[in-house]
Design a protein around this motif. Structure first.
Motif, mmCIF file in Angstrom:
data_model
loop_
_atom_site.group_PDB
_atom_site.id
_atom_site.type_symbol
_atom_site.label_atom_id
_atom_site.label_comp_id
_atom_site.label_asym_id
_atom_site.label_seq_id
_atom_site.Cartn_x
_atom_site.Cartn_y
_atom_site.Cartn_z
ATOM 1 N N ASP A 32 23.456 22.249 40.954
ATOM 2 C CA ASP A 32 22.049 22.620 40.910
ATOM 3 C C ASP A 32 21.249 21.681 40.017
ATOM 4 N N ARG A 33 21.935 20.890 39.182
ATOM 5 C CA ARG A 33 21.263 20.004 38.240
ATOM 6 C C ARG A 33 21.423 18.530 38.592
ATOM 7 N N TYR A 34 22.533 18.183 39.232
ATOM 8 C CA TYR A 34 22.840 16.772 39.472
ATOM 9 C C TYR A 34 23.095 16.534 40.953
ATOM 10 N N ARG A 35 22.514 15.459 41.445
ATOM 11 C CA ARG A 35 22.672 15.123 42.860
ATOM 12 C C ARG A 35 23.868 14.209 43.109
ATOM 13 N N ALA A 36 24.191 13.364 42.117
ATOM 14 C CA ALA A 36 25.154 12.300 42.392
ATOM 15 C C ALA A 36 25.975 11.974 41.154
ATOM 16 N N ALA A 37 27.183 11.446 41.397
ATOM 17 C CA ALA A 37 28.053 11.026 40.299
ATOM 18 C C ALA A 37 28.835 9.789 40.706
ATOM 19 N N MET A 38 28.981 8.873 39.742
ATOM 20 C CA MET A 38 29.763 7.646 39.934
ATOM 21 C C MET A 38 30.980 7.674 39.027
ATOM 22 N N SER A 39 32.128 7.329 39.571
ATOM 23 C CA SER A 39 33.380 7.296 38.813
ATOM 24 C C SER A 39 34.009 5.918 38.959
ATOM 25 N N TRP A 40 34.218 5.251 37.819
ATOM 26 C CA TRP A 40 34.958 3.984 37.824
ATOM 27 C C TRP A 40 36.291 4.201 37.120
ATOM 28 N N ALA A 41 37.386 3.921 37.841
ATOM 29 C CA ALA A 41 38.742 4.030 37.290
ATOM 30 C C ALA A 41 38.980 5.396 36.670
ATOM 31 N N GLY A 42 38.494 6.428 37.346
ATOM 32 C CA GLY A 42 38.615 7.776 36.807
ATOM 33 C C GLY A 42 39.824 8.526 37.322
ATOM 34 N N TYR A 43 39.870 9.779 36.952
ATOM 35 C CA TYR A 43 40.940 10.680 37.380
ATOM 36 C C TYR A 43 40.314 12.033 37.643
ATOM 37 N N PHE A 44 41.049 12.950 38.250
ATOM 38 C CA PHE A 44 40.434 14.163 38.782
ATOM 39 C C PHE A 44 41.178 15.438 38.421
ATOM 40 N N GLU A 45 42.077 15.329 37.471
ATOM 41 C CA GLU A 45 42.780 16.492 36.918
ATOM 42 C C GLU A 45 42.741 16.380 35.398
ATOM 43 N N THR A 68 45.803 26.388 28.831
ATOM 44 C CA THR A 68 46.519 27.282 29.731
ATOM 45 C C THR A 68 46.348 26.773 31.159
ATOM 46 N N ALA A 69 47.184 27.259 32.065
ATOM 47 C CA ALA A 69 47.062 26.859 33.471
ATOM 48 C C ALA A 69 45.701 27.265 34.026
ATOM 49 N N ARG A 70 45.198 28.392 33.594
ATOM 50 C CA ARG A 70 43.889 28.864 34.068
ATOM 51 C C ARG A 70 42.779 27.929 33.587
ATOM 52 N N GLN A 71 42.863 27.509 32.332
ATOM 53 C CA GLN A 71 41.869 26.577 31.805
ATOM 54 C C GLN A 71 41.918 25.239 32.539
ATOM 55 N N MET A 72 43.114 24.796 32.864
ATOM 56 C CA MET A 72 43.258 23.548 33.606
ATOM 57 C C MET A 72 42.565 23.643 34.962
ATOM 58 N N ARG A 73 42.799 24.737 35.680
ATOM 59 C CA ARG A 73 42.191 24.907 37.002
ATOM 60 C C ARG A 73 40.677 25.013 36.909
ATOM 61 N N ALA A 74 40.194 25.725 35.885
ATOM 62 C CA ALA A 74 38.755 25.953 35.747
ATOM 63 C C ALA A 74 37.998 24.668 35.452
ATOM 64 N N ASN A 75 38.684 23.656 34.931
ATOM 65 C CA ASN A 75 38.038 22.407 34.566
ATOM 66 C C ASN A 75 38.541 21.225 35.376
ATOM 67 N N SER A 76 39.061 21.496 36.558
ATOM 68 C CA SER A 76 39.636 20.464 37.413
ATOM 69 C C SER A 76 38.680 20.074 38.538
ATOM 70 N N PRO A 77 38.228 18.819 38.597
ATOM 71 C CA PRO A 77 37.431 18.380 39.739
ATOM 72 C C PRO A 77 38.157 18.568 41.075
ATOM 73 N N THR A 78 39.473 18.444 41.051
ATOM 74 C CA THR A 78 40.232 18.641 42.284
ATOM 75 C C THR A 78 40.057 20.049 42.822
#
Length: 339
Positions: free
Chosen positions: A228-241, A251-261
């Motif tokens: 709702d705030r951002y239209r676009a994002a650029m990632s250079w040499a990033g990761y998604f977990e 915790t596993a729950r915290q990992m999932r809640a903050n995972s772009p995947t």
């Protein structure tokens, strides 16, 4: 953040480049209101042009305060960098935020124009530092000015905050119990400060995020978390977990809640630009993009660019700056000067 070169580390050259030793008043205007008449704006990929006679200016959100105290940080060939120490009202976090205004921002022709904003997140830990603000590391301001003169890029406001408070607290730009609420600081407090102090565009269409390595994770995560705030994002040499390496274990729950995947599976309306090099020793960067790309479904969109013989160093990223600014110019609207 970013301490393992095989996954998300910035590499020796990047670490070396980040070890750089380096009175402007705030830009707020208390009491001003958003201007919201229907209007023409620049088309993606075109330079800003004066509004034709008889046509109204594009919408602009005028700064309404509270006014932040900015001081001069240092000068680049693209103009001065300002800095403020932001005390986050929602997060309780206090951290530095560097800001660069394009030359057009102070041009009288743009006095009632809103500007698109790029939030830029540094690589490595980002403790009390952001390499995007330093021309000797990433000359993005110089590149932006040169491209704007050739009508190849919009003039963007560039905002460059710290990423975390301590090397011992790997917060991954997230709110983790017992640790600084960096997710709220970056996603809410910095966002609110920019809107309060600078002329921006209404809605989410004028807001983009970009990051390198550890900061690339932050850019994608925050965009997917706040579509709702951002239209676009650029990632250079990033990761998604998330890859927390210090402080309390997640915790596993915290990992999932903050995972772009996990977030991308909800298909938010966000545009992504994912870049990496194909150099063999950094193959993991490319492989992560390939795996993440398979998860993308409309309305989420993704563009991938693999840099031939590219690696995970600032010298590689510098070569990609024109492509990055061109993509943001095609994706976000630009300001339109008045007559």
């Amino acid at each position: 953040m970013g301490s393992r070169p095989s996954t998300r580390g910035v590499g020796a050259a990047l670490v070396a480049a980040m070890c750089v030793a380096p009175a402007v008043t705030g830009c707020g205007s208390s009491g001003a209101k958003a201007q919201t008449p229907p209007a023409s704006s620049t088309q993606p990929g075109t330079p800003a042009q004066a509004a034709p006679a008889g046509r109204t200016q594009p919408p602009v959100v005028m700064p309404s305060g509270p006014k932040a105290h900015f001081t001069f940080s240092h000068r680049t060939s693209g103009g001065p960098i300002m800095v403020t120490t932001l005390k986050g009202a929602r997060s309780g976090v206090t951290g530095k935020v560097w800001v660069w205004l394009p030359p057009e921002y102070k041009d009288p022709r743009y006095a009632r124009s809103g500007f698109p904003v790029l939030m830029l997140y540094t690589g490595n830990t980002g403790v009390n530092y952001n390499f995007w603000a330093h021309e000797e590391v990433e000359p993005i301001q110089r590149t932006a000015v040169q491209m704007a003169k050739r009508h190849k890029a919009h003039p963007f406001i560039m905002v460059m905050p710290v990423l975390q408070m301590s090397t011992r607290q790997d917060t991954e730009c997230s709110d983790i119990p017992g640790m600084p609420k960096m997710g709220t600081f970056l996603g809410d407090d910095v966002y609110a400060m920019v809107r309060a102090n600078f002329r921006t565009l209404p809605g989410r269409d004028g807001w983009g995020l970009g990051g390198a390595s550890s900061g690339a994770f932050c850019a994608v995560k925050l965009a997917l978390q706040h579509p709702d705030r951002y239209r676009a994002a650029m990632s250079w040499a990033g990761y998604f977990e998330p890859e927390p390496q210090a402080g309390p274990r997640w915790t596993a729950r915290q990992m999932r809640a903050n995972s772009p995947t996990e977030m991308v599976r909800k298909h938010p309306d966000v545009r992504l630009f994912l870049l990496a090099g194909d150099r063999r020793m950094f193959r993991a960067d490319k492989d992560r993009i390939t795996a993440f790309q398979r998860l993308v479904r409309p309305p989420t969109t993704v563009k991938v660019e693999i840099q031939k013989n590219g690696g995970h160093y600032t010298a590689d990223l510098a070569k990609l700056l024109p492509d990055i600014l061109a993509w943001f110019t095609k994706t976000l609207p630009g300001p339109v000067p008045g007559r």
